[in-house]
Scaffold this active site. Structure first.
Site, PDB file in Angstrom:
ATOM      1  N   ALA A 196     -26.330  66.184  16.536  1.00 11.28           N
ATOM      2  CA  ALA A 196     -27.540  65.646  17.473  1.00 11.28           C
ATOM      3  C   ALA A 196     -27.808  64.177  17.180  1.00 11.28           C
ATOM      4  O   ALA A 196     -27.909  63.419  17.952  1.00 11.28           O
ATOM      5  CB  ALA A 196     -28.810  66.699  16.953  1.00 11.28           C
ATOM      6  N   LYS A 197     -27.676  63.885  15.913  1.00  8.34           N
ATOM      7  CA  LYS A 197     -28.079  62.444  15.646  1.00  8.34           C
ATOM      8  C   LYS A 197     -26.880  61.646  16.054  1.00  8.34           C
ATOM      9  O   LYS A 197     -27.119  60.415  16.416  1.00  8.34           O
ATOM     10  CB  LYS A 197     -28.024  62.333  14.029  1.00  8.34           C
ATOM     11  CG  LYS A 197     -29.181  63.071  13.588  1.00  8.34           C
ATOM     12  CD  LYS A 197     -30.804  62.685  14.025  1.00  8.34           C
ATOM     13  CE  LYS A 197     -31.948  62.893  13.478  1.00  8.34           C
ATOM     14  NZ  LYS A 197     -33.124  62.515  14.030  1.00  8.34           N
ATOM     15  N   ASP A 244     -44.372  70.649  22.830  1.00  8.52           N
ATOM     16  CA  ASP A 244     -43.369  70.843  22.320  1.00  8.52           C
ATOM     17  C   ASP A 244     -42.371  69.829  22.973  1.00  8.52           C
ATOM     18  O   ASP A 244     -42.037  70.145  23.940  1.00  8.52           O
ATOM     19  CB  ASP A 244     -43.026  72.632  22.595  1.00  8.52           C
ATOM     20  CG  ASP A 244     -41.633  72.912  21.802  1.00  8.52           C
ATOM     21  OD1 ASP A 244     -40.655  72.130  21.472  1.00  8.52           O
ATOM     22  OD2 ASP A 244     -41.472  74.026  22.081  1.00  8.52           O
ATOM     23  N   VAL A 245     -41.427  69.403  22.098  1.00  5.91           N
ATOM     24  CA  VAL A 245     -40.578  68.335  22.942  1.00  5.91           C
ATOM     25  C   VAL A 245     -39.374  68.983  23.398  1.00  5.91           C
ATOM     26  O   VAL A 245     -38.726  68.264  24.343  1.00  5.91           O
ATOM     27  CB  VAL A 245     -40.074  67.249  21.693  1.00  5.91           C
ATOM     28  CG1 VAL A 245     -41.063  66.418  20.931  1.00  5.91           C
ATOM     29  CG2 VAL A 245     -39.326  68.059  20.700  1.00  5.91           C
ATOM     30  N   SER A 253     -30.160  59.104  12.057  1.00  3.26           N
ATOM     31  CA  SER A 253     -29.916  59.473  10.611  1.00  3.26           C
ATOM     32  C   SER A 253     -28.406  58.907  10.263  1.00  3.26           C
ATOM     33  O   SER A 253     -27.499  59.027  11.277  1.00  3.26           O
ATOM     34  CB  SER A 253     -30.033  60.742  10.352  1.00  3.26           C
ATOM     35  OG  SER A 253     -29.604  61.267   8.942  1.00  3.26           O
ATOM     36  N   TYR A 301     -27.285  69.112  12.897  1.00  6.21           N
ATOM     37  CA  TYR A 301     -27.870  67.663  12.690  1.00  6.21           C
ATOM     38  C   TYR A 301     -27.228  66.516  12.678  1.00  6.21           C
ATOM     39  O   TYR A 301     -27.435  65.748  13.544  1.00  6.21           O
ATOM     40  CB  TYR A 301     -28.777  67.823  11.207  1.00  6.21           C
ATOM     41  CG  TYR A 301     -29.344  66.580  10.869  1.00  6.21           C
ATOM     42  CD1 TYR A 301     -30.867  66.731  11.332  1.00  6.21           C
ATOM     43  CD2 TYR A 301     -28.979  65.668  10.295  1.00  6.21           C
ATOM     44  CE1 TYR A 301     -31.770  65.863  10.941  1.00  6.21           C
ATOM     45  CE2 TYR A 301     -29.889  64.752   9.717  1.00  6.21           C
ATOM     46  CZ  TYR A 301     -31.124  64.717  10.045  1.00  6.21           C
ATOM     47  OH  TYR A 301     -32.293  63.639   9.795  1.00  6.21           O
ATOM     48  N   GLY A 330     -43.643  63.963  16.677  1.00  4.25           N
ATOM     49  CA  GLY A 330     -43.174  64.469  15.438  1.00  4.25           C
ATOM     50  C   GLY A 330     -43.992  63.488  14.545  1.00  4.25           C
ATOM     51  O   GLY A 330     -43.834  63.526  13.363  1.00  4.25           O
ATOM     52  N   ALA A 331     -45.489  63.660  14.837  1.00  8.87           N
ATOM     53  CA  ALA A 331     -46.299  62.663  14.195  1.00  8.87           C
ATOM     54  C   ALA A 331     -47.259  63.338  13.229  1.00  8.87           C
ATOM     55  O   ALA A 331     -48.222  62.859  12.737  1.00  8.87           O
ATOM     56  CB  ALA A 331     -46.993  61.861  15.154  1.00  8.87           C
TER      57      ALA A 331
END
Length: 253
Positions: free
Chosen positions: A156-157, A62-63, A141, A153, A12-13
């Site tokens: 997932a975090k 693609d991760v 997060s 979200y 994601g850079a």
């Protein structure tokens, strides 16, 4: 490479936190492979790092595709001889209240943040185990504690925290540390884009976050990059399985 250099891969850079982390690791002296799907933006970040005297290459992948992450790690090892630092940062948001959240919104977010981190870590640990050295840093997060409209979200975090602690136990015997940086509100393309999609004035969101913070400002990508730099360095060799909040206020999780 010199004895103090460690090869890094940042997912994601192409913008935001990932770009800031890549710049910081390059400034620390590490060759950095930048991974994302957005080719023009990715190449621009790599060029900027090289213009600053660092070493950087672009890796398009693609991760959420295990085969592509395996190939990405193989390319990094082929290019620079090792992979010593993985920063799993790739992420997206698809905010909605539960009764409006679609299957696509759920799977897109969970697959990118959680499954993508798993694919990245599984691929990266192989060369790390062989060399008996590694640093894996996940980007989490503070939303893992729960946030309205972010079932996908937040879940997932929160999952990343369990993955961090489990991999720390599994991989420690091979000289590999696994830690997680948990940002609060950071002024980045992701947060501004979320505000725009929701039709909310970003300045209002920032003002609310500042009011609730002990340190009266919003976070900056460099704040997160600084924490990653610590976990990726030699000074953190006896630190593993830790969750570090970078939120401008005391930790709640």
């Amino acid at each position: 490479m010199t004895g103090t250099e460690r090869v890094a891969l940042v997912t994601g850079a192409s913008q935001g936190l990932g770009a800031a982390i890549a710049h910081r690791l390059a400034a620390d002296g590490h060759p950095v492979a930048l991974l994302a799907r957005r080719v023009p933006e990715l190449d621009a970040v790599a060029r900027a790092i090289r213009d600053e005297g660092g070493r950087a290459i672009s890796v398009v992948a693609d991760v959420t595709r295990a085969d592509q992450m395996e190939s990405a790690v193989e390319r990094v090892v082929s290019e620079w001889g090792s992979l010593d630092i993985l920063v799993s940062n790739a992420g997206v948001t698809r905010d909605a209240l539960i009764h409006r959240m679609t299957d696509e919104a759920w799977f897109t977010v969970v697959n990118t943040h959680l499954t993508g981190a798993f694919f990245a870590a599984r691929a990266a640990q192989r060369p790390m185990v062989e060399r008996r050295y590694g640093r894996i840093v996940f980007i989490g997060s503070t939303s893992s504690a729960g946030w309205r409209g972010q079932t996908n979200y937040s879940a997932a975090k929160a999952g990343l925290q369990g993955m961090t602690r489990t991999l720390a136990v599994e991989l420690g015997r091979f000289g590999i540390t696994v830690n997680l940086v948990s940002p609060g509100h950071i002024d980045s393309e992701l947060t501004r884009g979320t505000a725009e999609r929701l039709g909310v004035d970003y300045a209002e969101i920032a003002a609310e976050r500042i009011a609730s913070n002990a340190i009266k400002r919003v976070g900056r990508p460099a704040d997160v990059a600084n924490a990653v730099s610590f976990f990726a360095g030699e000074e953190a060799s006896y630190v593993t399985g830790q969750i570090l909040n970078v939120s401008g206020k005391p930790s709640i999780v």
